[in-house]
Motif scaffolding. Sequence first.
Motif, PDB file in Angstrom:
ATOM      1  N   VAL A 155       0.726  -1.214   0.061  1.00 15.91           N
ATOM      2  CA  VAL A 155      -0.040  -0.095   0.038  1.00 15.91           C
ATOM      3  C   VAL A 155       0.892   1.392   0.081  1.00 15.91           C
ATOM      4  O   VAL A 155       1.872   1.071   0.713  1.00 15.91           O
ATOM      5  N   GLY A 156       0.387   1.947  -1.057  1.00 16.40           N
ATOM      6  CA  GLY A 156       1.214   3.539  -0.956  1.00 16.40           C
ATOM      7  C   GLY A 156       0.622   4.562  -1.851  1.00 16.40           C
ATOM      8  O   GLY A 156      -0.141   4.443  -2.476  1.00 16.40           O
ATOM      9  N   ASN A 157       1.338   5.800  -1.534  1.00 18.28           N
ATOM     10  CA  ASN A 157       0.771   6.893  -2.261  1.00 18.28           C
ATOM     11  C   ASN A 157       1.929   7.597  -2.462  1.00 18.28           C
ATOM     12  O   ASN A 157       2.892   7.736  -1.912  1.00 18.28           O
ATOM     13  N   VAL A 158       2.073   8.362  -3.899  1.00 18.35           N
ATOM     14  CA  VAL A 158       2.860   9.315  -4.413  1.00 18.35           C
ATOM     15  C   VAL A 158       2.187  10.703  -4.344  1.00 18.35           C
ATOM     16  O   VAL A 158       1.174  10.888  -4.833  1.00 18.35           O
TER      17      VAL A 158
ATOM     18  N   ILE B 149      -0.949  11.794  -6.696  1.00 18.95           N
ATOM     19  CA  ILE B 149      -0.773  11.685  -8.451  1.00 18.95           C
ATOM     20  C   ILE B 149      -0.780   9.981  -8.395  1.00 18.95           C
ATOM     21  O   ILE B 149      -0.983   9.621  -9.757  1.00 18.95           O
ATOM     22  N   SER B 150      -0.513   9.259  -7.511  1.00 25.82           N
ATOM     23  CA  SER B 150      -0.442   7.959  -7.797  1.00 25.82           C
ATOM     24  C   SER B 150      -0.921   7.349  -6.463  1.00 25.82           C
ATOM     25  O   SER B 150      -0.342   7.587  -5.266  1.00 25.82           O
TER      26      SER B 150
ATOM     27  N   SER C 251      -3.151  -6.873  -1.557  1.00 28.65           N
ATOM     28  CA  SER C 251      -2.180  -8.000  -1.247  1.00 28.65           C
ATOM     29  C   SER C 251      -2.655  -9.378  -1.910  1.00 28.65           C
ATOM     30  O   SER C 251      -3.822  -9.479  -2.334  1.00 28.65           O
ATOM     31  N   GLY C 252      -1.873 -10.034  -2.246  1.00 24.41           N
ATOM     32  CA  GLY C 252      -2.138 -11.252  -3.217  1.00 24.41           C
ATOM     33  C   GLY C 252      -2.703 -11.087  -4.399  1.00 24.41           C
ATOM     34  O   GLY C 252      -2.055 -10.173  -5.306  1.00 24.41           O
ATOM     35  N   GLN C 253      -3.980 -11.615  -4.635  1.00 18.18           N
ATOM     36  CA  GLN C 253      -4.631 -11.439  -6.208  1.00 18.18           C
ATOM     37  C   GLN C 253      -5.401 -10.029  -5.975  1.00 18.18           C
ATOM     38  O   GLN C 253      -5.915  -9.608  -7.126  1.00 18.18           O
ATOM     39  N   ASN C 254      -5.575  -9.248  -4.810  1.00 20.12           N
ATOM     40  CA  ASN C 254      -6.383  -8.312  -4.641  1.00 20.12           C
ATOM     41  C   ASN C 254      -5.523  -6.847  -4.941  1.00 20.12           C
ATOM     42  O   ASN C 254      -5.245  -6.404  -3.772  1.00 20.12           O
ATOM     43  N   LEU C 255      -4.973  -6.544  -5.953  1.00 19.42           N
ATOM     44  CA  LEU C 255      -4.162  -5.430  -5.984  1.00 19.42           C
ATOM     45  C   LEU C 255      -4.795  -4.369  -6.934  1.00 19.42           C
ATOM     46  O   LEU C 255      -5.563  -4.594  -7.747  1.00 19.42           O
ATOM     47  N   TYR C 256      -4.613  -2.985  -6.278  1.00 23.26           N
ATOM     48  CA  TYR C 256      -5.355  -1.940  -7.614  1.00 23.26           C
ATOM     49  C   TYR C 256      -3.967  -0.783  -7.483  1.00 23.26           C
ATOM     50  O   TYR C 256      -3.028  -0.860  -6.829  1.00 23.26           O
ATOM     51  N   GLY C 257      -4.425  -0.147  -8.593  1.00 23.11           N
ATOM     52  CA  GLY C 257      -3.469   1.075  -8.776  1.00 23.11           C
ATOM     53  C   GLY C 257      -4.377   2.124  -9.517  1.00 23.11           C
ATOM     54  O   GLY C 257      -5.034   2.026 -10.410  1.00 23.11           O
TER      55      GLY C 257
END
Length: 198
Positions: A53-56, A64-65, A70-76
């Motif tokens: 988990v993170g933010n830019v 901006i990002s 985790s695992g199969q449950n990723l988002y961006g």
Amino acid sequence: NERMVDSLSMRLNDSAWRNCGTSLFTCIDTNIRTVFGTQRRTKHFRYNGEGNVGNVYARDIGIISAYGGSGQNLYGMELLGCVLDGVLYGDTSMLMGITQLSSEVPFEFSLSQNYPNPFNPTTNFEFRIADFGSVRLTVFDGLGKQIQVLVNQQLSPGTYEVDFEGSKLPSGVYYYRLDASAPLGVTYTETKKMVLIK
């Protein structure tokens, strides 16, 4: 509930901020990036717990990002565009649901009657912008309370269409208003009435 997240003075590996007092984030990158065509100071924060988990953040813009899961449950997510202090950065048209019908420059600003009217539950608005400038299209209830801002950005001259969905609203009379201002001081405001019947 606004609060300072970071003044962008954090250094690499400094603890950054807490989310609801329980989540500790660390600054893992300080950099200069090109954001919407300009160089900006950015900071990348990552959650110290489980998962990814993170933010830019970028100076004078904000997030901006963002990514997580985790695992199969990723988002961006990536910021494609925004309007700050009346200045358009990037591309906001796909976010706002605006369709440009024509880029031919109209002789004057205008706001057409919504169609269909009465409507249930969707209708659309067509408007013409005669000069580049700030455009705001807002929907109000019968008492003048703001319901939704459909457009709030800089637009080039042309003819545009915006959809409005009122399935969560009760039947009644509503109003929509177009406010436009151009750099040479030209302003335009028009309000029209519409009826939602369920």
